[in-house]
Design a protein around this motif. Structure first.
Motif, short mmCIF file in Angstrom:
data_model
loop_
_atom_site.label_atom_id
_atom_site.label_comp_id
_atom_site.label_asym_id
_atom_site.label_seq_id
_atom_site.Cartn_x
_atom_site.Cartn_y
_atom_site.Cartn_z
N ASN A 290 -1.09 8.92 3.83
CA ASN A 290 -1.25 8.71 2.38
C ASN A 290 -0.87 7.28 2.04
N ILE A 291 -1.64 6.68 1.17
CA ILE A 291 -1.29 5.35 0.65
C ILE A 291 -1.38 5.39 -0.87
N LYS A 292 -0.95 4.28 -1.47
CA LYS A 292 -0.91 4.17 -2.93
C LYS A 292 -2.31 4.28 -3.53
N TYR A 293 -2.38 4.84 -4.72
CA TYR A 293 -3.65 4.87 -5.45
C TYR A 293 -3.70 3.69 -6.42
N SER A 294 -4.85 3.01 -6.47
CA SER A 294 -5.13 2.13 -7.61
C SER A 294 -6.65 2.06 -7.73
N GLU A 295 -7.12 1.73 -8.91
CA GLU A 295 -8.58 1.61 -9.11
C GLU A 295 -9.14 0.58 -8.13
N GLU A 296 -8.33 -0.47 -7.91
CA GLU A 296 -8.78 -1.54 -7.02
C GLU A 296 -8.96 -1.03 -5.59
N ILE A 297 -8.02 -0.23 -5.14
CA ILE A 297 -8.12 0.30 -3.77
C ILE A 297 -9.37 1.17 -3.63
N ILE A 298 -9.62 1.99 -4.64
CA ILE A 298 -10.81 2.86 -4.58
C ILE A 298 -12.07 1.99 -4.55
N LEU B 285 0.82 -1.23 0.00
CA LEU B 285 0.00 0.00 0.00
C LEU B 285 0.85 1.27 0.00
N ILE B 286 2.18 1.09 0.03
CA ILE B 286 3.06 2.27 0.13
C ILE B 286 3.36 2.80 -1.28
N PRO B 287 3.13 4.08 -1.51
CA PRO B 287 3.37 4.64 -2.86
C PRO B 287 4.85 4.86 -3.14
N GLU B 288 5.16 5.23 -4.38
CA GLU B 288 6.56 5.49 -4.77
C GLU B 288 7.20 6.55 -3.87
N VAL B 289 6.44 7.60 -3.54
CA VAL B 289 7.00 8.68 -2.71
C VAL B 289 7.01 8.32 -1.23
N GLN B 290 6.65 7.08 -0.92
CA GLN B 290 6.54 6.58 0.46
C GLN B 290 5.35 7.24 1.17
N SER B 291 5.14 6.83 2.42
CA SER B 291 3.97 7.31 3.16
C SER B 291 4.40 8.14 4.35
N ASN B 292 3.45 8.88 4.86
CA ASN B 292 3.64 9.42 6.20
C ASN B 292 2.32 9.33 6.94
N LEU B 293 2.42 9.20 8.23
CA LEU B 293 1.25 9.17 9.11
C LEU B 293 1.45 10.33 10.05
N VAL B 294 0.46 11.20 10.13
CA VAL B 294 0.64 12.40 10.97
C VAL B 294 -0.45 12.49 12.02
N TYR B 295 -0.13 13.22 13.07
CA TYR B 295 -1.11 13.47 14.14
C TYR B 295 -0.89 14.91 14.61
#
Ligand code: PXL
Length: 447
Positions: free
Chosen positions: A358-366, A290-300
């Motif tokens: 943020n996570i990766k985009y795909s039609e399947e995920i949506i 689920l991690i995109p090319e630009v990687q992910s971040n989780l914020v609070y």
């Protein structure tokens, strides 16, 4: 990592709202280690200063010698210096030890009117200490006293800053809390670095409990400088810090209660802790895909956050590692730009939503998100006004605003299909990191 060391030189305040006690709390809560040299002991409470017991210049020198000869300091912050003798000793030791990052808070009067810097000491401060200072931080009455002129407007503050700079101090920050009309216009501080003026604005906080504002501000500034921030950034960081401390001030005693830096620190620690717990759950699952090319971040974000410095995230992001994920470092405030912008924008619509990933985009995920029953919204970067596109970070703000203006609710995800040089992306929103991670895992199970 060793914390930066900030040596605070000033008076003891028995009510602990201002003075050395405020300095040490502020330095500690900004992540530094506070050292101290006491110039005077005051008997003081929320109603005023009842007594002042000066320390001799020779004994101030002893304290400075003890600390500097052994432990050293990355920055020095001065507050109440009281006598010309103490000012001279402080200037002498700063020179002897070659300390560069010197913040001078030219403390002159306590709220009740008690003199904390004698007349002769004021001249000594200007002659001996200001030329050694990286920055001086007067409020308006102190700036007026330094230049012998009244200050009534922002342009008056700017003129005063330029005049004070001529005393040989490299940077001047005039704090505008005493400017008339602040209730409506907000509190504006002016920084002058000899070339340019910078302005820092914060909303007026209507409270009588503001004891220790100046000490807290100057100490936070010293920590930022010790950490290597530029003066312009350090001034912004200190302003955020002191504004939060005023918002969280305590109504103690019958008069002016103290500002409270520690409330923010505790809430900040809770944010960091919750992020760490949430990322542990992510790393224990096979969510690398689920991690995109630009990687992910989780914020609070802290409750009520208004700037990126009040949003915690992972420095170096959350990266794919085999089928799972890893973080490179512990979470920190100010570590994310893009995702921080997103959550700050969301918080303008609903303050209870403080976490995003943020996570990766795909039609399947949506498709899966819709199947789960998530509220799914999107924006199209092609519709973005051209003038916003080039501004880093603003683009996302625009997209999120587009979505939230029309949707009327905070969706579970906001996605976009990318644009020129921009990877398509899905952003998950939630009230806290556990909720966001739970959404990630729900998607993962369905894929
Ligand atoms: O806020 C300035 C200040 C600094 N240091 C000491 C003080 C005060 C104000 O009361 O008492 C010791």
């Amino acid at each position: 990592m060793k914390p930066v060391k900030v040596l605070c030189i000033g008076g003891s305040d028995s009510s602990s709202g201002a003075g050395i006690q405020a300095d040490l709390k502020a330095v500690g809560s900004c992540g530094g280690y506070g050292l101290s040299a006491v110039t005077a002991v005051t008997a003081q409470n929320s109603l005023g200063v009842q007594g002042v017991f000066p320390v001799t210049p020779a004994f101030v020198a002893r304290q400075l010698e003890s600390v500097l000869s052994d432990i050293g300091a990355d920055a020095v912050k001065t507050g109440m210096l009281l006598t010309a003798g103490i000012v001279s000793v402080v200037a002498g030791k700063i020179r002897e030890y070659g300390i560069e990052k010197v913040v001078v808070d030219p403390v002159m009067l306590a709220k009740g009117g008690r003199n904390l810097l004698f007349t002769k000491a004021r001249q000594t401060l200007v002659k001996k200490l200001l030329p050694l200072a990286l920055v001086v931080t007067p409020n308006i009455p102190e700036a007026e006293e330094l230049i012998g002129m009244e200050i009534k407007t922002v342009s008056g503050m700017k003129k005063a800053a330029a005049l004070i700079q001529k005393f040989g101090v490299r940077n001047v920050i005039i704090k505008g809390g005493h400017l008339p009309g602040g209730k409506k216009a907000g509190v504006i501080d002016i920084l002058y670095d000899g070339k340019k003026y910078y302005e820092y604005l914060a909303a007026w906080i209507d409270t009588k409990d503001s004891h220790g504002t100046g000490c807290t501000y100057a100490s936070a500034l010293a920590v930022s400088l010790a950490l290597g921030s530029s003066i312009a950034n350090a001034a912004g960081q200190a302003k955020v810090m002191v504004t939060e401390a005023i918002k969280n001030s305590l109504s103690l005693g019958k008069g002016h209660g103290p500002v409270n830096v520690l409330a923010d620190k505790r809430r900040g620690n809770e944010c960091l802790h919750d992020l760490q717990e949430a990322v542990k759950i992510l790393s224990a699952n096979q969510c690398g895909g689920l991690i995109p090319e630009v990687q992910s971040n989780l914020v609070y974000a802290m409750a009520g956050a208004e700037t990126g410095l009040q949003v915690a995230g992972f420095p170096g992001r959350i990266v794919r590692f085999h089928d799972s994920v890893r973080v490179l470092a512990d979470p920190e405030f100010g570590a994310s730009r893009h995702i921080a912008h997103i959550i700050l924008t969301v918080m303008q619509y609903d303050k209870s939503y403080r976490s995003a990933m943020n996570i990766k985009y795909s039609e399947e995920i949506i498709h899966v998100c819709r199947q789960i029953g998530f509220a799914v919204e999107s924006f199209d970067r092609n519709n973005e006004p051209a003038e916003k596109k080039n501004k880093e970070g603003f683009s996302l703000e625009w997209g999120v605003n587009e979505v939230l203006k029309r949707s009327g609710i905070i969706p579970d995800i906001i996605y976009d299909r990318g644009g020129w040089g921009k990877e398509p992306m899905v952003r998950l929103l939630g009230r806290n990191p556990a909720e966001v991670v739970n959404k990630v895992l729900t998607i993962l199970k369905k894929l």
